[in-house]
Motif scaffolding. Structure first.
Motif, PDB file in Angstrom:
ATOM      1  N   ALA A  45       0.839  -1.209   0.000  1.00  0.00           N
ATOM      2  CA  ALA A  45       0.000   0.000   0.000  1.00  0.00           C
ATOM      3  C   ALA A  45       0.871   1.255   0.000  1.00  0.00           C
ATOM      4  CB  ALA A  45      -0.929  -0.009   1.209  1.00  0.00           C
ATOM      5  N   TYR A  46       1.961   1.229   0.725  1.00  0.00           N
ATOM      6  CA  TYR A  46       2.898   2.351   0.751  1.00  0.00           C
ATOM      7  C   TYR A  46       3.827   2.326  -0.463  1.00  0.00           C
ATOM      8  CZ  TYR A  46       7.130   4.956   1.978  1.00  0.00           C
ATOM      9  OH  TYR A  46       8.203   5.789   1.941  1.00  0.00           O
ATOM     10  N   TYR A  47       4.415   1.173  -0.747  1.00  0.00           N
ATOM     11  CA  TYR A  47       5.436   1.063  -1.784  1.00  0.00           C
ATOM     12  C   TYR A  47       4.910   1.297  -3.195  1.00  0.00           C
ATOM     13  CZ  TYR A  47       8.711  -0.831   1.629  1.00  0.00           C
ATOM     14  OH  TYR A  47       9.546  -0.992   2.693  1.00  0.00           O
ATOM     15  N   SER A  48       3.641   1.026  -3.431  1.00  0.00           N
ATOM     16  CA  SER A  48       3.103   1.142  -4.796  1.00  0.00           C
ATOM     17  C   SER A  48       3.212   2.554  -5.357  1.00  0.00           C
ATOM     18  CB  SER A  48       1.651   0.665  -4.839  1.00  0.00           C
ATOM     19  OG  SER A  48       0.840   1.508  -4.048  1.00  0.00           O
ATOM     20  N   THR A  49       3.330   3.548  -4.509  1.00  0.00           N
ATOM     21  CA  THR A  49       3.456   4.937  -4.970  1.00  0.00           C
ATOM     22  C   THR A  49       4.893   5.455  -4.883  1.00  0.00           C
ATOM     23  OG1 THR A  49       2.954   5.805  -2.771  1.00  0.00           O
ATOM     24  CG2 THR A  49       1.082   5.441  -4.259  1.00  0.00           C
ATOM     25  N   GLN A  50       5.815   4.613  -4.495  1.00  0.00           N
ATOM     26  CA  GLN A  50       7.222   5.007  -4.342  1.00  0.00           C
ATOM     27  C   GLN A  50       7.999   4.592  -5.585  1.00  0.00           C
ATOM     28  OE1 GLN A  50       8.075   6.827  -1.489  1.00  0.00           O
ATOM     29  NE2 GLN A  50       5.852   6.721  -1.362  1.00  0.00           N
ATOM     30  N   TYR A  51       8.271   5.542  -6.458  1.00  0.00           N
ATOM     31  CA  TYR A  51       8.894   5.225  -7.735  1.00  0.00           C
ATOM     32  C   TYR A  51      10.339   4.758  -7.601  1.00  0.00           C
ATOM     33  CZ  TYR A  51       4.597   7.098  -9.483  1.00  0.00           C
ATOM     34  OH  TYR A  51       3.273   7.292  -9.707  1.00  0.00           O
ATOM     35  N   TRP A  52      11.012   5.164  -6.528  1.00  0.00           N
ATOM     36  CA  TRP A  52      12.370   4.687  -6.304  1.00  0.00           C
ATOM     37  C   TRP A  52      12.387   3.166  -6.191  1.00  0.00           C
ATOM     38  CZ3 TRP A  52      13.201   1.758  -2.039  1.00  0.00           C
ATOM     39  CH2 TRP A  52      12.294   1.892  -0.976  1.00  0.00           C
ATOM     40  N   LEU A  53      11.296   2.587  -5.647  1.00  0.00           N
ATOM     41  CA  LEU A  53      11.240   1.133  -5.477  1.00  0.00           C
ATOM     42  C   LEU A  53      11.228   0.432  -6.827  1.00  0.00           C
ATOM     43  CD1 LEU A  53      11.004  -1.317  -3.535  1.00  0.00           C
ATOM     44  CD2 LEU A  53       8.554  -1.203  -3.960  1.00  0.00           C
ATOM     45  N   VAL A  73      29.153  -3.827  -8.075  1.00  0.00           N
ATOM     46  CA  VAL A  73      29.467  -2.600  -7.328  1.00  0.00           C
ATOM     47  C   VAL A  73      28.541  -1.474  -7.789  1.00  0.00           C
ATOM     48  CG1 VAL A  73      31.223  -0.853  -6.859  1.00  0.00           C
ATOM     49  CG2 VAL A  73      31.869  -3.270  -6.967  1.00  0.00           C
ATOM     50  N   LEU A  74      28.368  -1.359  -9.095  1.00  0.00           N
ATOM     51  CA  LEU A  74      27.493  -0.320  -9.641  1.00  0.00           C
ATOM     52  C   LEU A  74      26.049  -0.511  -9.176  1.00  0.00           C
ATOM     53  CD1 LEU A  74      28.904  -0.258 -13.281  1.00  0.00           C
ATOM     54  CD2 LEU A  74      29.471   1.297 -11.385  1.00  0.00           C
ATOM     55  N   ILE A  75      25.598  -1.749  -9.177  1.00  0.00           N
ATOM     56  CA  ILE A  75      24.239  -2.045  -8.719  1.00  0.00           C
ATOM     57  C   ILE A  75      24.108  -1.720  -7.230  1.00  0.00           C
ATOM     58  CG2 ILE A  75      22.517  -3.863  -8.379  1.00  0.00           C
ATOM     59  CD1 ILE A  75      22.890  -3.143 -11.309  1.00  0.00           C
ATOM     60  N   LEU A  76      25.098  -2.104  -6.452  1.00  0.00           N
ATOM     61  CA  LEU A  76      25.067  -1.830  -5.013  1.00  0.00           C
ATOM     62  C   LEU A  76      24.962  -0.335  -4.730  1.00  0.00           C
ATOM     63  CD1 LEU A  76      25.297  -2.836  -2.070  1.00  0.00           C
ATOM     64  CD2 LEU A  76      27.777  -2.633  -2.331  1.00  0.00           C
ATOM     65  N   VAL A  77      25.759   0.459  -5.405  1.00  0.00           N
ATOM     66  CA  VAL A  77      25.720   1.914  -5.203  1.00  0.00           C
ATOM     67  C   VAL A  77      24.325   2.442  -5.534  1.00  0.00           C
ATOM     68  CG1 VAL A  77      26.601   4.124  -6.084  1.00  0.00           C
ATOM     69  CG2 VAL A  77      28.190   2.270  -5.541  1.00  0.00           C
ATOM     70  N   GLY A  78      23.784   2.028  -6.665  1.00  0.00           N
ATOM     71  CA  GLY A  78      22.451   2.480  -7.054  1.00  0.00           C
ATOM     72  C   GLY A  78      21.372   2.085  -6.063  1.00  0.00           C
ATOM     73  N   VAL A  79      21.394   0.833  -5.630  1.00  0.00           N
ATOM     74  CA  VAL A  79      20.367   0.346  -4.706  1.00  0.00           C
ATOM     75  C   VAL A  79      20.448   1.065  -3.358  1.00  0.00           C
ATOM     76  CG1 VAL A  79      19.627  -1.673  -3.368  1.00  0.00           C
ATOM     77  CG2 VAL A  79      20.042  -1.895  -5.822  1.00  0.00           C
ATOM     78  N   VAL A  80      21.643   1.201  -2.829  1.00  0.00           N
ATOM     79  CA  VAL A  80      21.795   1.869  -1.526  1.00  0.00           C
ATOM     80  C   VAL A  80      21.313   3.315  -1.602  1.00  0.00           C
ATOM     81  CG1 VAL A  80      23.451   2.681   0.193  1.00  0.00           C
ATOM     82  CG2 VAL A  80      23.589   0.332  -0.660  1.00  0.00           C
ATOM     83  N   ILE A  81      21.691   4.018  -2.662  1.00  0.00           N
ATOM     84  CA  ILE A  81      21.233   5.415  -2.802  1.00  0.00           C
ATOM     85  C   ILE A  81      19.708   5.464  -2.914  1.00  0.00           C
ATOM     86  CG2 ILE A  81      21.214   7.401  -4.385  1.00  0.00           C
ATOM     87  CD1 ILE A  81      24.233   6.788  -4.845  1.00  0.00           C
ATOM     88  N   LEU A  82      19.132   4.580  -3.703  1.00  0.00           N
ATOM     89  CA  LEU A  82      17.667   4.571  -3.847  1.00  0.00           C
ATOM     90  C   LEU A  82      16.962   4.290  -2.522  1.00  0.00           C
ATOM     91  CD1 LEU A  82      17.426   2.724  -7.250  1.00  0.00           C
ATOM     92  CD2 LEU A  82      16.622   5.051  -6.796  1.00  0.00           C
ATOM     93  N   VAL A  83      17.460   3.322  -1.764  1.00  0.00           N
ATOM     94  CA  VAL A  83      16.796   2.921  -0.517  1.00  0.00           C
ATOM     95  C   VAL A  83      16.972   3.977   0.567  1.00  0.00           C
ATOM     96  CG1 VAL A  83      16.846   1.224   1.359  1.00  0.00           C
ATOM     97  CG2 VAL A  83      16.902   0.452  -1.011  1.00  0.00           C
ATOM     98  N   VAL A  84      18.146   4.595   0.640  1.00  0.00           N
ATOM     99  CA  VAL A  84      18.419   5.555   1.717  1.00  0.00           C
ATOM    100  C   VAL A  84      17.894   6.946   1.371  1.00  0.00           C
ATOM    101  CG1 VAL A  84      20.240   6.720   3.021  1.00  0.00           C
ATOM    102  CG2 VAL A  84      20.397   4.264   2.570  1.00  0.00           C
ATOM    103  N   VAL A  85      18.188   7.434   0.158  1.00  0.00           N
ATOM    104  CA  VAL A  85      17.822   8.793  -0.219  1.00  0.00           C
ATOM    105  C   VAL A  85      16.380   8.884  -0.702  1.00  0.00           C
ATOM    106  CG1 VAL A  85      18.419  10.716  -1.771  1.00  0.00           C
ATOM    107  CG2 VAL A  85      20.235   9.300  -0.782  1.00  0.00           C
ATOM    108  N   LYS A  86      15.885   7.826  -1.339  1.00  0.00           N
ATOM    109  CA  LYS A  86      14.525   7.810  -1.921  1.00  0.00           C
ATOM    110  C   LYS A  86      14.313   9.079  -2.760  1.00  0.00           C
ATOM    111  CE  LYS A  86      12.540   5.056   1.802  1.00  0.00           C
ATOM    112  NZ  LYS A  86      13.712   4.711   2.556  1.00  0.00           N
ATOM    113  N   PRO A  87      15.082   9.228  -3.845  1.00  0.00           N
ATOM    114  CA  PRO A  87      15.069  10.489  -4.593  1.00  0.00           C
ATOM    115  C   PRO A  87      13.770  10.826  -5.300  1.00  0.00           C
ATOM    116  CG  PRO A  87      16.383   8.831  -5.737  1.00  0.00           C
ATOM    117  CD  PRO A  87      15.994   8.248  -4.425  1.00  0.00           C
ATOM    118  N   PHE A  88      12.906   9.858  -5.510  1.00  0.00           N
ATOM    119  CA  PHE A  88      11.606  10.129  -6.154  1.00  0.00           C
ATOM    120  C   PHE A  88      10.604   9.081  -5.747  1.00  0.00           C
ATOM    121  CE2 PHE A  88      14.746   8.358  -9.089  1.00  0.00           C
ATOM    122  CZ  PHE A  88      14.202   7.141  -9.399  1.00  0.00           C
TER     123      PHE A  88
END
Length: 140
Positions: free
Chosen positions: A73-81, A125-140
């Protein structure tokens, strides 16, 4: 749910450790010329892939899906996910390609150089950086 998250993080760390190490073994295997070393690397690759990488992948995936479904219900509107899930799909593809490469090395049919595997080793490594930034920062 915090216990699920904790074990998800632990399994992701274990999975990434294997994703970083297996291609490094490929580097050394591709450089090897003597039979005892080649056979040793085959054993190491098989045990790492089947004994650590696959179980940690399964656990990380199951727990991640559990949290996603539970909080949909929460995640469906979180585009970073959605971007994170795309990156995870790329990582899963990489994971199974590593398994394919284990089989290639097992049958002594590797055609790639150690330089290829050195570059191949950088992808997670590239995937890890992207995932961590998305999960922590939640840019959109």
């Amino acid at each position: 749910m915090l216990w699920i998250k904790a074990f998800h993080i632990i399994s992701v760390i274990t999975w990434f450790a294997a994703l970083f190490y297996l291609p490094r073994i490929f580097v050394y295997h591709a450089m090897s010329k003597d039979k005892p070393s080649i056979e040793r690397f085959k054993v190491m690759e098989r045990k790492l892939y089947k004994g650590i990488m696959m179980p940690s992948f399964i656990l990380a995936s199951v727990l991640g899906l559990w949290m996603t479904i539970d909080g949909w219900a929460y995640y469906s509107t979180q585009y970073w996910l959605y971007v994170k899930l795309f990156l995870v799909i790329l990582l899963i593809t990489y994971h199974f390609y590593c398994g394919y490469l284990v089989g290639i090395f097992k049958s002594d049919k590797n055609t790639h150089s150690h330089v290829f595997y050195r570059w191949f080793n950088e992808f997670p490594v590239l995937i890890l950086v992207g995932v961590v930034i998305l999960v922590v920062v939640k840019p959109f």
